[in-house]
Enzyme design. Structure first.
Site, PDB file in Angstrom:
ATOM      1  N   CYS A  35       0.813  -1.211   0.000  1.00  0.00           N
ATOM      2  CA  CYS A  35       0.000   0.000   0.000  1.00  0.00           C
ATOM      3  C   CYS A  35       0.843   1.257   0.000  1.00  0.00           C
ATOM      4  O   CYS A  35       0.315   2.349   0.146  1.00  0.00           O
ATOM      5  CB  CYS A  35      -0.948  -0.005   1.184  1.00  0.00           C
ATOM      6  SG  CYS A  35      -0.103   0.102   2.743  1.00  0.00           S
ATOM      7  N   ASP A  37       2.905   2.256   2.166  1.00  0.00           N
ATOM      8  CA  ASP A  37       3.227   2.766   3.491  1.00  0.00           C
ATOM      9  C   ASP A  37       4.713   2.532   3.796  1.00  0.00           C
ATOM     10  O   ASP A  37       5.314   1.618   3.262  1.00  0.00           O
ATOM     11  CB  ASP A  37       2.398   2.033   4.558  1.00  0.00           C
ATOM     12  CG  ASP A  37       0.946   2.460   4.517  1.00  0.00           C
ATOM     13  OD1 ASP A  37       0.619   3.306   3.666  1.00  0.00           O
ATOM     14  OD2 ASP A  37       0.158   1.956   5.325  1.00  0.00           O
ATOM     15  N   CYS A  62      -1.373   4.757   6.730  1.00  0.00           N
ATOM     16  CA  CYS A  62      -2.770   4.887   7.109  1.00  0.00           C
ATOM     17  C   CYS A  62      -2.946   4.733   8.619  1.00  0.00           C
ATOM     18  O   CYS A  62      -1.979   4.553   9.351  1.00  0.00           O
ATOM     19  CB  CYS A  62      -3.575   3.813   6.394  1.00  0.00           C
ATOM     20  SG  CYS A  62      -3.005   2.163   6.790  1.00  0.00           S
ATOM     21  N   CYS A 106       0.181  -4.163   7.769  1.00  0.00           N
ATOM     22  CA  CYS A 106       0.715  -3.067   8.591  1.00  0.00           C
ATOM     23  C   CYS A 106       1.494  -3.628   9.772  1.00  0.00           C
ATOM     24  O   CYS A 106       2.536  -3.092  10.154  1.00  0.00           O
ATOM     25  CB  CYS A 106      -0.413  -2.173   9.108  1.00  0.00           C
ATOM     26  SG  CYS A 106      -1.280  -1.279   7.823  1.00  0.00           S
TER      27      CYS A 106
END
Lengths: 305, 402
Positions: A35, A37, A62, A106
């Site tokens: 993503c 990140d 996020c 994450c």
């Protein structure tokens, strides 16, 4: 919006240990291509004791990426490097009372930042050992690369096999089209084509069919087969017993192997998956295709049949 | 203070007048419009009125060119699949890289069925290259499908000109106009557009109702066959209450088109100017000179969109983002990536989409809140230093990507 736990929200709205540690002696920079990140973890490690005295994070990402970073720093502070390395991404997710399947990466990013920072401290080079792809199965958070590699490594040909090996598609089954797509692509690389079953779906409780005349039992080799089957089942039992379940062999009818699931396994939603797993082991050990069925599906002998 | 809704490109509030118009069709007006008796007849008349109201808003020549469907996506699928089925010898489709998934995912699927799809690229402002387009027009093309306005950036495509180019080459032209209808004037009678999709809930009608405009004479193959509803072009008993609501909403949108392009536009312009002045390192995306009057897409560099939305939501501001994380997909918005916006900015795009229900006070409140939210997240960002982006951000922070 995502269904974030209160704990995730708490760590996002009010993150702990945000910012770089001023006199850090370990830095880990990692990103998730999944993503975009990225995370920089800075640690202050006591050179005598190897205890992490301070930890700080900077995250481009996020809500759950920020919350995972915050959770990671809280978990590892006060631990030695070796203790910290035992922290898994699941530990981070658990600390946050869970993450949505789409967001599990994450927590993976958090664990990797830690590994990278420890490698940096020890003067080692850290290499990432896994890739992430687009999420295929939302029920079990299995991504495309995982599915693809498992198909290649195990020479899989059907959606059912993919489910048995990776769990992908074992839940709501909405991703079966996507799994078929991956199968089609990977098999095409080998010059094979994906052959789909006619329908795919079957009722959960299979209808009772009139027993067909049994094929004449082949004496030769059958005993050996049953021994192998029993051996495989014996090796699987300890795992099931650990979950308060058990399995026993009931009958072998040609390609159909009937087993009886007991205890926690009986009626468990994962029963179908357990059977699938047993079936896969048996196919490998026997070197032939067999079907493992619950004894409830045994054909009922009809009068005169 | 009540919450501020600036996500009208996602969906809109159903206008209270629309709700009022719909109410009788949930109770006393329950008849089936296909029935001969008086119960059905009144409902049939209501459908007729709604059809006229839609016709007027989009400037269709005949009311029979309006086919009611369940949503914009159904209209898109019906149009494209109809063109392919009606012309089986033509195996190519022309579309753009920035279409809505309703068109893009269908086209990707059709590629697996052996069709060739040409995806027109966009430049850094989201504009198409018409020369590239002209070169692709051939008798192998079954249909051109180009959105009228982009849902994320608001950029408007020259679909009327493109439709004429297609028509002159004997090619069917479809446009997904769900974002455009009701926001900009549309005159289909004097265009070469053969098919147009629109959606109720984007213009203050309820969800679950859409329209496919089909220019008279255009060859057509229905998606749903069955009853004779919609003159046999879309079988299935009509979603009467929603269709009546859509009709009313179209009438109201028509009378507010000027308001949209003056007042709403002024609010949007003030919002964008206010944010750009108050926040460093941000910029508007898309073709800002040529976009929907209600849409401002702003990219905040070095922070991520979902985090921005969560913090805005906390202070009662609703907008949306092109960040990957808001959709669970692999990439940030395909629209932002197609415009060549770097990762670190594409992830931080926030779309503000206004409506006639917003006020200037709300706009000022958003302008006041956004700078603090952006600053808070930049403080956490590894790309951001004390007072601004770190030097050479892309090389100074170059993480190992997995």
């Amino acid at each position: 919006m995502w269904d974030y736990s209160e704990k995730v929200k708490e760590h996002f709205f009010d993150p702990k240990n945000a910012g770089a540690v001023a006199d850090a002696n370990a830095v880990g920079d990692v990103g998730s291509i999944n993503c975009g990140d990225a995370l920089r973890l800075t640690l202050k490690v006591n050179p005598e004791t190897e205890i992490i005295e301070d930890a700080g994070f900077q995250t481009f990402g996020c809500g759950s990426a920020i919350a995972s970073s915050s959770a990671l720093t809280e978990i590892i502070k006060g631990k030695t490097l070796d203790e910290a390395l035992l922290v898994t991404n699941q530990d981070i997710a658990d600390y946050l009372d869970g993450l949505p399947p789409e967001k599990m990466h994450c927590s993976v990013m958090g664990r990797e930042a830690l590994q990278a920072a420890v490698a940096d401290y020890r003067g080692e080079e850290w290499k990432d050992d896994h890739e992430e792809g687009a999420l295929i199965c939302k029920c079990f958070a299995i991504d495309e690369i995982m599915v693809e590699e498992t198909i290649r490594a195990n020479n899989l040909h059907t959606v059912e096999e993919v489910t048995n090996y990776t769990k992908a598609g074992g839940g709501c089954s909405s991703c079966h089209e996507a799994i078929e797509g991956v199968l089609t692509r990977v098999l095409a690389e080998k010059g094979e084509s994906f052959m789909a079953p006619a329908i795919g779906g079957a009722p959960v409780a299979a209808p009772v069919v009139a027993a067909k005349p049994k094929p004449a039992a082949k004496a030769s080799g059958n005993l050996k087969r049953i021994r192998i089957i029993e051996m495989v089942l014996e090796s699987i039992r300890p795992n099931l017993q650990a979950d308060n379940g058990d399995v026993e062999l009931v009958d072998v009818d040609g390609k159909n192997i009937y087993v009886h699931l007991t205890g926690a396994c009986n009626g468990c939603q994962m029963a179908a998956m357990t059977l699938g797993g047993i079936q896969q082991r048996l196919i490998e050990e026997l070197g032939e295709f067999v079907k493992v069925l619950p004894d409830t599906e045994m054909p009922v002998a009809m009068e005169g049949a | 203070m009540s919450d501020i809704y600036m996500d009208n490109n996602a969906t809109t509030m159903v206008d209270p007048a629309v709700v009022e118009e719909m109410m009788p069709f949930f109770s006393e007006q329950f008849g089936n419009p296909s029935s001969l008796h008086s119960f059905g007849n009144k409902v049939g008349m209501a459908l007729k009125k709604a059809r006229k109201q839609v016709q007027r808003l989009i400037g269709a020549e005949f009311d029979s060119e309006i086919i009611f469907t369940s949503c914009g996506s159904e209209s898109d699928s019906t149009a494209i699949l109809s063109a392919l089925r009606a012309q089986p010898e033509r195996r190519e489709i022309i579309t753009t890289v920035v279409e809505h998934p309703a068109v893009l995912n269908l086209c990707e699927y059709l590629e697996t069925e052996g069709y060739t799809v040409h995806y027109l690229k966009v430049d850094n402002k989201g504009r198409l290259d018409l020369d590239e387009y002209k070169k692709l027009l051939s008798d192998k093309v079954a249909v051109v499908s180009i959105m009228w306005a982009n849902n994320e950036s608001g950029t408007i495509f020259p679909v009327e000109e493109m439709a004429e180019l297609a028509h002159n080459k004997g090619i069917m032209f479809h446009t997904d106009a769900v974002q455009a209808v009701g926001k900009i004037p549309i005159d289909l009678e004097n265009s070469y557009i053969h098919m147009l999709s629109m959606s109720g809930h984007k213009l203050h009608a309820p969800k679950g109702v859409g329209v496919l405009y089909l220019k008279r004479g255009t060859r057509f193959r229905p998606l749903l066959r069955g009853g004779h509803q919609e003159r046999g072009r879309r079988a299935g008993t009509e979603n009467v209450a929603s269709i009546v609501g859509l009709g009313k909403a179209c009438e109201m949108a028509g009378s507010h088109i000027e308001f949209e392009n003056t007042h709403v536009k002024a609010m949007r312009d003030r919002l964008q100017e206010g944010i750009l002045a108050a926040v460093p390192n941000c910029f508007a995306t898309g073709d800002v000179e040529n976009r929907l009057p209600n849409t401002a897409s702003i990219a905040f560099e070095f922070i991520e969109g979902e985090a921005i939305l969560l913090l805005m939501n906390k202070v009662g501001i609703a907008a949306s983002s092109g960040s990957a994380c808001t959709s669970g997909s692999l990439e940030p918005s395909h629209v932002m990536m197609a415009m060549g916006i770097p990762y670190t900015a594409a992830h931080g795009t926030v779309r503000f989409s206004l409506s006639r229900y917003n006020t200037m006070e709300e706009v000022e409140r958003v302008i006041a809140e956004v700078p603090g939210i952006v600053a808070k997240l930049r403080k956490l960002s590894p790309y951001w230093g004390e007072n601004g982006p770190i030097e050479n951000p892309e090389s100074a922070f170059a993480p190992v990507y997995a």
